[in-house]
Design a protein around this motif. Sequence first.
Motif, short mmCIF file in Angstrom:
data_model
loop_
_atom_site.label_atom_id
_atom_site.label_comp_id
_atom_site.label_asym_id
_atom_site.label_seq_id
_atom_site.Cartn_x
_atom_site.Cartn_y
_atom_site.Cartn_z
N VAL A 96 17.26 56.85 36.64
CA VAL A 96 18.19 57.08 37.58
C VAL A 96 17.82 57.34 39.09
CG1 VAL A 96 19.78 59.29 37.74
CG2 VAL A 96 19.53 58.44 35.75
N ARG A 97 16.35 57.95 39.24
CA ARG A 97 15.89 58.14 40.36
C ARG A 97 15.20 56.83 41.14
NH1 ARG A 97 12.37 63.44 39.60
NH2 ARG A 97 11.98 63.08 41.79
N HIS A 98 14.46 56.11 40.38
CA HIS A 98 13.74 55.04 41.10
C HIS A 98 14.16 53.84 40.81
CE1 HIS A 98 11.06 58.27 41.69
NE2 HIS A 98 11.10 58.62 40.54
N ALA A 99 14.93 53.24 39.60
CA ALA A 99 15.21 52.09 39.29
C ALA A 99 16.12 51.11 40.15
CB ALA A 99 15.40 51.74 37.79
N GLY A 100 16.86 51.94 40.72
CA GLY A 100 17.89 51.33 41.27
C GLY A 100 19.08 50.39 40.64
N THR A 101 19.33 50.77 39.28
CA THR A 101 20.13 49.85 38.47
C THR A 101 21.15 50.95 37.87
OG1 THR A 101 20.29 48.42 36.50
CG2 THR A 101 18.23 50.21 36.35
N GLY A 102 22.24 50.13 37.27
CA GLY A 102 23.29 51.03 36.45
C GLY A 102 23.21 50.78 35.09
N HIS A 103 21.85 50.17 34.48
CA HIS A 103 21.88 50.01 33.25
C HIS A 103 20.60 50.28 32.41
CE1 HIS A 103 21.82 47.87 29.10
NE2 HIS A 103 23.04 48.62 28.98
N CYS A 104 20.54 50.91 31.27
CA CYS A 104 18.91 50.67 30.69
C CYS A 104 19.28 50.64 29.23
CB CYS A 104 18.02 51.98 31.14
SG CYS A 104 18.73 53.85 30.70
N ARG A 105 18.21 50.17 28.62
CA ARG A 105 18.22 50.45 27.00
C ARG A 105 17.29 51.37 26.43
NH1 ARG A 105 18.38 45.17 28.68
NH2 ARG A 105 16.33 44.90 28.16
N VAL A 106 17.70 52.11 25.44
CA VAL A 106 16.91 52.92 24.58
C VAL A 106 16.88 52.29 23.37
CG1 VAL A 106 16.36 55.34 23.86
CG2 VAL A 106 17.21 54.93 26.09
N ALA A 107 15.69 52.25 22.75
CA ALA A 107 15.39 51.56 21.15
C ALA A 107 14.58 52.69 20.67
CB ALA A 107 14.78 50.32 21.11
N ILE A 108 15.17 53.29 19.38
CA ILE A 108 14.49 54.20 18.62
C ILE A 108 14.26 53.84 17.16
CG2 ILE A 108 14.23 56.67 17.93
CD1 ILE A 108 16.07 57.51 20.19
N ASP A 109 13.23 53.39 16.67
CA ASP A 109 13.06 52.91 15.45
C ASP A 109 12.39 53.92 14.51
OD1 ASP A 109 13.05 51.14 13.12
OD2 ASP A 109 11.11 50.17 14.22
N TYR A 110 12.98 54.16 13.35
CA TYR A 110 12.17 55.16 12.37
C TYR A 110 11.40 53.98 11.41
CZ TYR A 110 15.03 58.99 13.96
OH TYR A 110 15.71 60.12 14.71
N GLY A 111 10.12 54.07 11.45
CA GLY A 111 9.50 53.49 10.36
C GLY A 111 8.96 54.43 9.22
N GLU A 112 8.15 53.76 8.51
CA GLU A 112 7.96 54.42 7.36
C GLU A 112 6.45 55.32 7.90
OE1 GLU A 112 8.76 54.82 4.24
OE2 GLU A 112 10.28 53.28 4.59
N GLU A 113 5.78 54.99 8.64
CA GLU A 113 4.63 55.67 9.23
C GLU A 113 4.64 55.89 10.67
OE1 GLU A 113 1.25 53.39 7.87
OE2 GLU A 113 1.47 53.70 6.01
N GLU A 114 5.57 55.43 11.41
CA GLU A 114 5.61 55.53 12.79
C GLU A 114 7.26 55.70 13.44
OE1 GLU A 114 1.54 53.08 14.20
OE2 GLU A 114 3.44 52.16 14.19
N LEU A 115 7.11 56.36 14.43
CA LEU A 115 8.47 56.41 15.32
C LEU A 115 8.18 55.65 16.41
CD1 LEU A 115 11.30 57.40 15.67
CD2 LEU A 115 10.14 59.57 16.75
#
Length: 377
Positions: A294-313
């Motif tokens: 919001v503050r620095h990128a100067g873009t109106g869109h971003c992607r967030v990926a959250i992956d629940y693994g067996e041993e790692e998040l």
Amino acid sequence: MAWGGGALYVVVLTLLVGGAPGGGSATLRAVESMLAAGLLVALLRRTPLPALALTLLGSLCAAFLSKDFSQSRFLSFLAVDVALGLIVATRTWRVSAPAVAVTFVVQATSIAALSHGPYELTGSGVIALLAMASSCMVGLLVRERREHAVALRSQEVAEAVTAERLRIARELHDMVAHSIGIIAIQAGVGSRVIETQPAEAREALRAIEATSRETLSGLRRTLVALRQADPDAASGQAPLAPAPGLADIDRLTAATADAGVGVEVRWGGERRQLPADIELSAYRIVQEAVTNVVRHAGTGHCRVAIDYGEEELSVEIVDDGHGTAGATGAGFGVTGMRERVSLLHGRFSAGPRPEGGFRVAAVLPLPDLNAAQAEVR
């Protein structure tokens, strides 16, 4: 009680040494005087120099009044060596050095006066010197070990204070930076459209009000937690709200959308409840990365990926902006995210993408729930 023990020592020693001037062996007299010196322990801890003087007096009496002229009469000086070692272990050099000097002079003079012949003088003197040196060395080792333990405790306290300060700094930064960024964007929008689009300006002001209230509430909870030394002792206060987690991502994306940046969230794996520290760290990483967009990128869109693994998040935030979000080094956002991941023994990377934009990625190891349940059982 300490001085009473000293007085009782004098009485007991007088009875032991002067009660039967012609009886008892030198070894027995020495052992009796050493046992009687136990009455001086309290006085030795309170006022060591007077206690050492009484011990020297008792040992000299036992040695000089003994009718047995063997070397066993010098055994009474062992009580003096024990007292001297305790002084070296517990007192400063200002007290220990005079005590060692006086004890050495008194013992050397007494042995020289009571010895018969050079062989007895040499043997008794060497034994007395070794005994006194051994007691001083033991006292010195105990003293150094105690000082080392105190230094370690002080270092642990300092490290704990530093870690707590860093934790508070991260929490305040992640909480306030996101909210202030949203407020700044909304204030800018409202100032530009206040005359042409009053409805849009009104919505911006409402967003500012809501964000400000939420931030103020969070700050109040943080300050209450810091001022509250004993949580169980504070009665009548409202319970603190739970720490944010991944379940609050939707609310975060909604607030970010109001600031003009759309957030696309992709969930992978089986969503489940994770430990509170992992939930909080993952949420703060997403929050800080989105705030930087919001503050620095100067873009109106971003992607967030959250992956629940067996041993790692795995958490990944990607945008297609200028590629410098949070990378200037002037702030603490990337540093705080890296510290959070490091505390959880995870992996973290942040930097511009070759194709443009910025990427933040964190991998947090998850505890083995099966092993934890087995330990509980």
